[in-house]
Enzyme design. Structure first.
Site, PDB file in Angstrom:
ATOM      1  N   TYR A 426      -7.409  -9.658 -34.623  1.00  0.00           N
ATOM      2  CA  TYR A 426      -6.358 -10.511 -35.159  1.00  0.00           C
ATOM      3  C   TYR A 426      -5.026 -10.198 -34.485  1.00  0.00           C
ATOM      4  O   TYR A 426      -4.757  -9.054 -34.105  1.00  0.00           O
ATOM      5  CB  TYR A 426      -6.229 -10.315 -36.668  1.00  0.00           C
ATOM      6  CG  TYR A 426      -7.282 -11.023 -37.471  1.00  0.00           C
ATOM      7  CD1 TYR A 426      -8.356 -10.331 -38.021  1.00  0.00           C
ATOM      8  CD2 TYR A 426      -7.221 -12.399 -37.686  1.00  0.00           C
ATOM      9  CE1 TYR A 426      -9.338 -10.984 -38.747  1.00  0.00           C
ATOM     10  CE2 TYR A 426      -8.197 -13.052 -38.417  1.00  0.00           C
ATOM     11  CZ  TYR A 426      -9.255 -12.346 -38.940  1.00  0.00           C
ATOM     12  OH  TYR A 426     -10.223 -12.997 -39.660  1.00  0.00           O
ATOM     13  N   LEU A 451     -15.742 -12.925 -32.501  1.00  0.00           N
ATOM     14  CA  LEU A 451     -16.536 -13.707 -33.459  1.00  0.00           C
ATOM     15  C   LEU A 451     -15.656 -14.195 -34.600  1.00  0.00           C
ATOM     16  O   LEU A 451     -15.407 -15.369 -34.758  1.00  0.00           O
ATOM     17  CB  LEU A 451     -17.695 -12.851 -33.995  1.00  0.00           C
ATOM     18  CG  LEU A 451     -18.454 -13.437 -35.195  1.00  0.00           C
ATOM     19  CD1 LEU A 451     -19.176 -14.715 -34.800  1.00  0.00           C
ATOM     20  CD2 LEU A 451     -19.420 -12.419 -35.786  1.00  0.00           C
ATOM     21  N   ASP A 452     -15.206 -13.278 -35.422  1.00  0.00           N
ATOM     22  CA  ASP A 452     -14.353 -13.577 -36.567  1.00  0.00           C
ATOM     23  C   ASP A 452     -13.269 -12.510 -36.610  1.00  0.00           C
ATOM     24  O   ASP A 452     -13.486 -11.426 -37.164  1.00  0.00           O
ATOM     25  CB  ASP A 452     -15.179 -13.556 -37.861  1.00  0.00           C
ATOM     26  CG  ASP A 452     -14.348 -13.850 -39.100  1.00  0.00           C
ATOM     27  OD1 ASP A 452     -13.157 -14.161 -38.951  1.00  0.00           O
ATOM     28  OD2 ASP A 452     -14.894 -13.743 -40.213  1.00  0.00           O
ATOM     29  N   PRO A 453     -12.147 -12.759 -35.908  1.00  0.00           N
ATOM     30  CA  PRO A 453     -11.695 -14.051 -35.401  1.00  0.00           C
ATOM     31  C   PRO A 453     -12.203 -14.353 -33.985  1.00  0.00           C
ATOM     32  O   PRO A 453     -12.439 -13.444 -33.194  1.00  0.00           O
ATOM     33  CB  PRO A 453     -10.177 -13.893 -35.388  1.00  0.00           C
ATOM     34  CG  PRO A 453      -9.984 -12.433 -35.048  1.00  0.00           C
ATOM     35  CD  PRO A 453     -11.107 -11.706 -35.747  1.00  0.00           C
ATOM     36  N   ASP A 456     -15.098 -18.504 -34.844  1.00  0.00           N
ATOM     37  CA  ASP A 456     -14.757 -19.302 -36.037  1.00  0.00           C
ATOM     38  C   ASP A 456     -13.608 -20.257 -35.747  1.00  0.00           C
ATOM     39  O   ASP A 456     -13.634 -21.427 -36.133  1.00  0.00           O
ATOM     40  CB  ASP A 456     -14.428 -18.381 -37.223  1.00  0.00           C
ATOM     41  CG  ASP A 456     -13.296 -17.413 -36.941  1.00  0.00           C
ATOM     42  OD1 ASP A 456     -12.957 -17.203 -35.756  1.00  0.00           O
ATOM     43  OD2 ASP A 456     -12.734 -16.852 -37.906  1.00  0.00           O
TER      44      ASP A 456
END
Length: 772
Positions: A426, A451-453, A456
């Site tokens: 992030y 991936l996340d973040p 997504d």
């Protein structure tokens, strides 16, 4: 010493206390030391008049060591109304002393070192076998210290006088001075206000000091609960202890330092000018002073400095000369399990060379040995900033897979050398603050490319852009993602497994969350996150449930979907996880406060004994009785009670003493719920967007991503984090991304190529549209 007195004034003011120290400026503001000492003297005059608030208690200064460094600091503080006491008397003056003066003590080895077998300090034995001794400083002296001034030499074999756990204890509320509150002057959160590490020895006698401060940013606040230091910050409020550890002190009083060093050096200059560096050192007729000062001569290290060669081999392996300057060079920071796919993807191109820089040398070398055009370099970014600069300068782009707190520091180094940067984390406020500088420097800082973040964002924007391009309106949005064990490997009490430390997952159980429902913000307070979970109706074969993830509302504007009535981003787990985890939380096991029974030097203890103490029972209480107590404390919830039992928390197996219940539980579960050889993980992501078209028709667009790990290859999590980061880096190398500055992959020019290239790696989403 001048700086720490200045910092203490600001820190105490932030804690609600106006003190005479507030009028002492930073050292570089003074013409010379006599001017600075006059300011300290004036502050001392006010202290003598009783203008130091009684609510903070008597001020005590503890000097570690009695050498030149300590003596210099003592000269400054001698301008205060000062009384020296023995270390053993510090407790008495801290509790009963006169607030109209300050107290100081000088701590020597014999005052804080004891033999591990219980004997007294012996200098000769300590010199030869320092590992036989331990420090009792944190127990006998530090609890009564307002300011600790470190001026002692420390070697890796020497015991530390302040470990991380010691510091955490010292910064607990129990260490607050026992004084009455005065109007406008609250009690201090703990007695220890500041630490002045004059030795500037990262990772030395004070374990948490892992980085030096600077003249322009001389202070940091160390938060022991989160082991976090607010570096390069002008803030003095918040939790923690103030730390000053400037490693270039003389430049703060440059004229005086120049005169002093010049007077010492000048008598030896004639002899130095007559020396000849082209002949062996031992054949020159030099005085002992000059001979000992020569580090290298005639192309070789002087005998006294031969140890430098061995030291460099350990901390700074020579950088190999790379043939073919036309090859593009990638610096990968970190060698963890996500790094494998990054290296594998990039080295498919023979025109790219990868350098893996890691503090875990064996791990980096093992990874490098698997791929061509790849080499490993030892690097600890905390303490080897100069080496980091060298590496960044020699490469075209940096991929940082380090923990998120390190990214701003790495970014600043990249700025200085005008190098691009990619991360999978992030974007922190500190990173966002570098946007203008990155634009001005003409560099790209691509964050949240994992991936996340990461994926997504890309799948969300692909969906939103399609809807907006067709003239539609997004009315609702849900995004759920999770890394899980494959169903066939999920049969355990938590329905979950860990491929890294569970600490982050467990500590998150007490987090809060926020999302949008019917155009109103819904807030989930800390401690209620698992109770807010709901069963997922999509992909029913996986038997999923989800819970909100942090603050979802900020992404309404990031994604440009202000038309939504409902918006939530959440985490996925198998059914049963939230209920089981909430039981652990209800029992108070997610507690990161120091626990006396889990101190590293506490006696060995089993989980059953630990739980007995936790529930206030005798250690002889049986597991059956304990289980009944757990059952009752969980509201007679048999399922939740069985989880505690099946996780081995009532068994007579040893509990690791990691300082807190949370840390010990985390380490316990990291082993009990670890992936075994041949087991695979799973990544699930599901986005659902409600759409309203201009003709009034409504649809729901469902985007699903399911990726399995390879049992004897890359895990699903490693692939879905590593490949996007590698693809983003290669796009930058090849000039496919032209925008400059700090960014995340929201633009079509970024997310479309990445999503398309991920399909080649069997990472692809499917889309289903429901018509209403």
């Amino acid at each position: 010493m001048i700086n720490i007195l200045h910092g203490m004034g600001l820190r105490l003011l932030a804690l609600g206390h106006h003190t005479p120290f507030l009028h002492i400026a930073a050292a570089h503001n003074y013409r010379d030391s006599s001017m600075a000492r006059q300011a300290v003297r004036e502050a001392g005059y006010e202290i003598a008049l009783g203008r130091l608030p009684k609510s903070i208690g008597p001020m005590t200064f503890v000097f570690m060591g009695a050498g030149n460094v300590s003596q210099g600091a003592q000269e400054i503080i001698s301008e205060l109304p000062l009384e020296y006491v023995r270390p053993c008397d510090l407790k008495d003056v801290a509790e009963n002393g006169d607030h109209r003066k300050a107290y100081a003590t000088v701590v020597r080895r014999k005052d804080h070192l004891v033999h591990k077998d219980g004997g007294k300090f012996n200098l000769e034995e300590y010199t030869n076998h320092p590992e036989r001794f331990r420090s009792v400083f944190s127990e006998r002296i530090a609890p009564y210290s307002s300011c600790i001034i470190n001026g002692i030499f420390w070697d890796v074999n020497h015991p530390r006088f302040l470990s991380n756990m010691d510091t955490k204890t010292l910064l607990s509320p129990e260490m607050s001075p026992k004084t009455d509150e005065a109007p406008g002057c609250p009690r201090l959160p703990h007695r220890l206000i500041a630490i002045c590490d004059i030795t500037a020895d990262p990772g030395g006698a004070i374990e948490f000091v892992t980085e030096c401060t600077s003249i322009e940013a001389p202070f940091t606040l160390y938060d022991a609960d989160h082991r976090h230091q607010h570096f390069k910050s002008l803030r003095f409020s918040g939790d923690g202890v103030l730390v000053c550890s400037i490693d270039n002190m003389p430049t703060q009083l440059p004229r005086e330092a120049t005169d002093f060093f010049g007077d010492l050096l000048l008598p030896w200059v004639p002899e130095m000018l007559k020396s000849d560096a082209t002949i062996p050192l031992e054949k020159q007729h030099l005085s002992r002073v000059v001979y000992d000062a020569v580090i290298a001569s005639n192309g070789e290290l002087a005998p006294k400095y031969h140890y430098i060669a061995d030291l460099r081999k350990k901390t700074d392996p020579s950088l190999a000369v790379v043939n073919g300057a036309e090859k593009q060079k990638v610096l990968l920071l970190g060698s963890g399990y996500v790094s494998g796919p990054v290296v594998e993807y990039l080295t498919r191109d023979t025109g790219i060379e990868v350098t893996i820089a890691s503090s875990i040398k064996d791990e980096a070398e093992d990874l490098a040995s698997k791929y061509d055009n790849t080499r490993a370099v030892y690097l600890n970014v905390k303490s080897h900033e100069a080496h980091l600069h060298q590496l960044v300068k020699k490469h075209d782009i940096v991929i940082s897979l380090l923990p998120i707190p390190f990214h701003p520091m790495v970014a600043e180094v990249c700025l200085e050398h005008r190098k691009n940067l990619v991360t999978a984390s992030y974007t922190s406020p500190a990173m966002r603050a570098l946007h203008k500088d990155a634009v001005d420097a003409g560099v790209i800082f691509l964050n949240e490319c994992g991936l996340d973040p990461g994926i997504d964002h890309m799948l969300s924007m692909e969906c939103f852009d399609y809807i907006h391009d067709k003239g539609g309106k997004v009315t609702s949005f849900e995004s759920w993602a999770g890394g899980l064990p494959a169903p066939e490997h999920s049969e355990n009490p938590l329905r979950y497994k860990f491929s890294w430390s569970p600490y982050g997952v467990l500590s998150g159980l007490g987090r809060d969350a926020k999302f949008l429902r019917n155009k109103k913000e819904v807030y989930i307070p800390p401690g209620h996150l698992m109770k807010s979970s709901k069963d997922m109706t999509f992909l029913p074969g996986f038997n999923l449930q989800g819970y909100p993830n942090r603050d979802s509302t900020q992404y309404v504007f990031t994604y440009g979907v202000q038309t939504v009535d409902n918006f939530i981003r959440g985490s996925l787990r198998y059914k049963g996880y939230c209920h089981a985890s909430n039981g652990l939380f209800q029992l108070g096991l997610i507690d990161n406060n120091p626990h006396s029974a889990l101190h590293e030097e506490a006696p060995a203890i089993t989980w059953r004994e630990l739980m007995c103490g936790h529930f206030g029972q005798d250690t002889g209480t049986s597991a059956n009785v304990l289980k009944q107590m757990v059952f009752e404390k969980l509201g007679e919830d048999e399922e939740a009670a069985n989880v505690v039992d099946e996780l081995g928390l009532l068994a007579d197996s040893p509990a690791e003493r990691n300082g807190t219940l949370l840390q010990s539980l985390s380490n316990h579960l990291s082993k009990r719920l670890a992936y075994r050889d041949g087991e695979r993980d799973l990544v699930i992501m599901r986005n659902q967007a409600g759409v309203e078209w201009s003709n009034g028709n409504r649809e729901t667009h469902e985007v699903s991503l399911v990726v399995y790990g390879d049992p004897y290859g890359f895990s699903a999590m490693a692939k879905t984090v590593g490949y996007p980061a590698a693809i983003g880096a290669k796009m930058i190398l090849e000039g496919e991304i032209v925008e400059k500055g700090v960014m995340i992959p929201l633009g079509k020019n970024i997310y479309k190529p990445i999503l398309n290239r991920l399909k080649v790696e069997d990472i692809m989403a499917s889309t289903n549209i429901k018509y209403h």
